[in-house]
Design a protein around this motif. Structure first.
Motif, mmCIF file in Angstrom:
data_model
loop_
_atom_site.group_PDB
_atom_site.id
_atom_site.type_symbol
_atom_site.label_atom_id
_atom_site.label_comp_id
_atom_site.label_asym_id
_atom_site.label_seq_id
_atom_site.Cartn_x
_atom_site.Cartn_y
_atom_site.Cartn_z
ATOM 1 N N GLN A 1 0.841 -1.193 0.000
ATOM 2 C CA GLN A 1 0.000 0.000 0.000
ATOM 3 C C GLN A 1 0.881 1.249 0.000
ATOM 4 O O GLN A 1 2.048 1.201 0.392
ATOM 5 N N THR A 2 0.318 2.336 -0.465
ATOM 6 C CA THR A 2 1.100 3.576 -0.513
ATOM 7 C C THR A 2 1.549 3.967 0.889
ATOM 8 O O THR A 2 0.951 3.571 1.896
ATOM 9 N N LEU A 3 2.610 4.774 0.936
ATOM 10 C CA LEU A 3 3.235 5.102 2.211
ATOM 11 C C LEU A 3 2.516 6.201 2.976
ATOM 12 O O LEU A 3 3.052 6.720 3.951
ATOM 13 N N ALA A 4 1.339 6.569 2.556
ATOM 14 C CA ALA A 4 0.556 7.567 3.289
ATOM 15 C C ALA A 4 0.054 6.962 4.601
ATOM 16 O O ALA A 4 0.009 5.732 4.761
ATOM 17 N N PRO A 5 -0.315 7.802 5.574
ATOM 18 C CA PRO A 5 -0.863 7.265 6.833
ATOM 19 C C PRO A 5 -2.128 6.446 6.580
ATOM 20 O O PRO A 5 -2.853 6.663 5.607
ATOM 21 N N ARG A 6 -2.379 5.507 7.470
ATOM 22 C CA ARG A 6 -3.553 4.650 7.335
ATOM 23 C C ARG A 6 -4.813 5.511 7.330
ATOM 24 O O ARG A 6 -4.992 6.392 8.173
ATOM 25 N N SER A 7 -5.676 5.260 6.371
ATOM 26 C CA SER A 7 -6.866 6.091 6.197
ATOM 27 C C SER A 7 -7.906 5.794 7.270
ATOM 28 O O SER A 7 -7.949 4.699 7.846
ATOM 29 N N ARG A 8 -8.769 6.781 7.523
ATOM 30 C CA ARG A 8 -9.850 6.614 8.487
ATOM 31 C C ARG A 8 -10.931 5.693 7.909
ATOM 32 O O ARG A 8 -11.006 5.504 6.689
ATOM 33 N N PRO A 9 -11.790 5.151 8.762
ATOM 34 C CA PRO A 9 -12.834 4.246 8.239
ATOM 35 C C PRO A 9 -13.764 4.912 7.232
ATOM 36 O O PRO A 9 -14.267 4.244 6.318
ATOM 37 N N ASP A 10 -14.025 6.231 7.400
ATOM 38 C CA ASP A 10 -14.937 6.913 6.487
ATOM 39 C C ASP A 10 -14.228 7.516 5.281
ATOM 40 O O ASP A 10 -14.872 8.157 4.443
ATOM 41 N N ALA A 11 -12.907 7.325 5.160
ATOM 42 C CA ALA A 11 -12.136 7.881 4.049
ATOM 43 C C ALA A 11 -11.822 6.788 3.034
ATOM 44 O O ALA A 11 -11.850 5.595 3.355
ATOM 45 N N PRO A 12 -11.532 7.176 1.777
ATOM 46 C CA PRO A 12 -11.152 6.166 0.779
ATOM 47 C C PRO A 12 -9.885 5.434 1.205
ATOM 48 O O PRO A 12 -8.958 6.038 1.751
ATOM 49 N N PRO A 13 -9.820 4.120 0.978
ATOM 50 C CA PRO A 13 -8.627 3.363 1.392
ATOM 51 C C PRO A 13 -7.411 3.716 0.545
ATOM 52 O O PRO A 13 -7.526 4.236 -0.568
ATOM 53 N N ARG A 14 -6.250 3.427 1.084
ATOM 54 C CA ARG A 14 -5.012 3.684 0.352
ATOM 55 C C ARG A 14 -4.899 2.732 -0.842
ATOM 56 O O ARG A 14 -5.239 1.547 -0.735
ATOM 57 N N PRO A 15 -4.429 3.229 -1.988
ATOM 58 C CA PRO A 15 -4.251 2.327 -3.133
ATOM 59 C C PRO A 15 -3.081 1.370 -2.917
ATOM 60 O O PRO A 15 -2.181 1.632 -2.118
ATOM 61 N N ILE A 16 -3.109 0.274 -3.650
ATOM 62 C CA ILE A 16 -2.044 -0.733 -3.595
ATOM 63 C C ILE A 16 -1.170 -0.573 -4.829
ATOM 64 O O ILE A 16 -1.672 -0.531 -5.964
#
Length: 343
Positions: A178-193
């Motif tokens: 997964q991208t190196l961005a911080p883990r997304s919140r439950p209501d936010a779009p997930p990180r791309p792979i």
């Protein structure tokens, strides 16, 4: 005869009586005048302090005039000194501003050159970054935690289960994360792979198969595949968002290869190299679309420098050149459409 001497004597007596009568008013007028003079003299004798008060007032007024004259002279002298100081400071400021203006004139041309070089280097860096990512692919929409313990194994299993053309081939996936961005919140779009393949042809095959299938779902989320673009390319592609929205509302098909856009009009496919060009075309056709904000080209600082240096004409020449290039591309597209119809 006796009566005539008597009349003559009466005539002599009459002027004397008239003179007495005429002198009587003068005597009457002289009386009040003398009375007034005597009353004034008596008043002056009664108020001897009036003259002394008047003389004191006159003396005080003269003293005030002398003091005011002295103060005015002091003020004039101070104002003269202040004016001389201000003139001296203004002269020094004028000299300093002129010196700064000369330094700015000397720095403008090199700075503009450096800005152009920086833009050229940024374009080359973006190109190199794109080449380094050409074997990468991104998968969007996979929920956080769906990958389990190994992202690589999850991706390989997911691709082979969803894309039948890849079941009998070796994917040769080198890395998947997964991208190196911080883990997304439950209501936010997930990180791309991000998936890195050993071979470019394998990645292209997977992308074509995924685009053909269109709808791919993992759990309750739809998943889609795309290239792993450089950050500058991503910014450039975001400029088309308003155009994409307008086209989707009208149900018109389009594609966005790299930093351009292909729109499938009823008269044929037409390619637009910039979002501004596509936006102008949509407005001509009556589409309500907002003006996209450009993210590439001359920076505000560079534009300001060009204006200060009087290079507006060069900018106009560039605009004319780009307009001519657009006309050439349009004619080529028309020729290609006509050639396709004839064949």
């Amino acid at each position: 005869m006796g009566e005539e001497p008597q009349k003559t004597e009466e005539k002599r007596k009459m002027p004397k009586a008239q003179e007495k009568n005429n002198s009587s008013p003068n005597a009457n007028n002289t009386g009040p005048t003398q009375a007034n003079t005597r009353s004034a003299a008596a008043a002056s004798q009664k108020n001897p302090s009036t003259d002394s008060d008047s003389r004191e007032i006159i003396r005080v007024i003269n003293a005030l005039k002398t003091d005011m004259q002295g103060h005015n002279d002091c003020l004039k002298q101070e104002l003269t000194q202040l004016r001389q100081e201000i003139n001296g400071k203004l002269n020094s400021l004028t000299t300093a501003v002129q010196s700064l203006s000369d330094h700015v004139d000397e720095a403008e041309s090199p700075l503009c050159t450096y800005l152009k070089q920086q833009r050229s280097l940024q374009q080359k860096l973006t190109d190199l970054e794109s080449w380094s990512r050409r074997n990468n692919m991104r998968i969007f929409g996979v929920a956080e935690g769906e990958e389990g313990d190994s992202v690589l194994k999850f991706v390989e299993k997911f691709i082979k289960s969803e894309l039948p053309a890849s079941q009998n081939m070796e994917l040769k996936i080198q890395r998947a994360h997964q991208t190196l961005a911080p883990r997304s919140r439950p209501d936010a779009p997930p990180r791309p792979i991000v998936v890195n393949f050993l071979e470019f042809t394998t990645k292209e095959l997977i992308l074509r198969e995924a685009w053909k299938k269109k709808k791919i779902q993992v759990g309750e989320r739809f998943v889609y595949f795309d290239h792993d673009y450089a950050s500058e390319i991503v910014k450039k592609r975001k400029e088309y968002n308003t155009v994409k929205k307008a086209l989707k509302e009208k149900g018109i098909c389009f594609q966005t290869p790299h930093t351009s856009m292909q729109i499938h009009w009823a008269t044929g496919v037409r390619t637009y190299n910039t979002a501004q060009e596509a936006q102008r075309e949509l407005r001509k056709r009556g589409f309500p679309v907002e003006e996209p904000e450009p993210t590439e080209g001359e920076s505000p600082a560079e534009t300001r420098l060009l204006e200060l240096m009087g290079w507006q004409q060069a900018a106009g020449c560039r605009e004319k050149g780009s307009a001519a290039a657009r006309r050439v591309r349009e004619k080529l597209c028309e020729f290609q459409r006509g050639h396709t119809k004839d064949s």
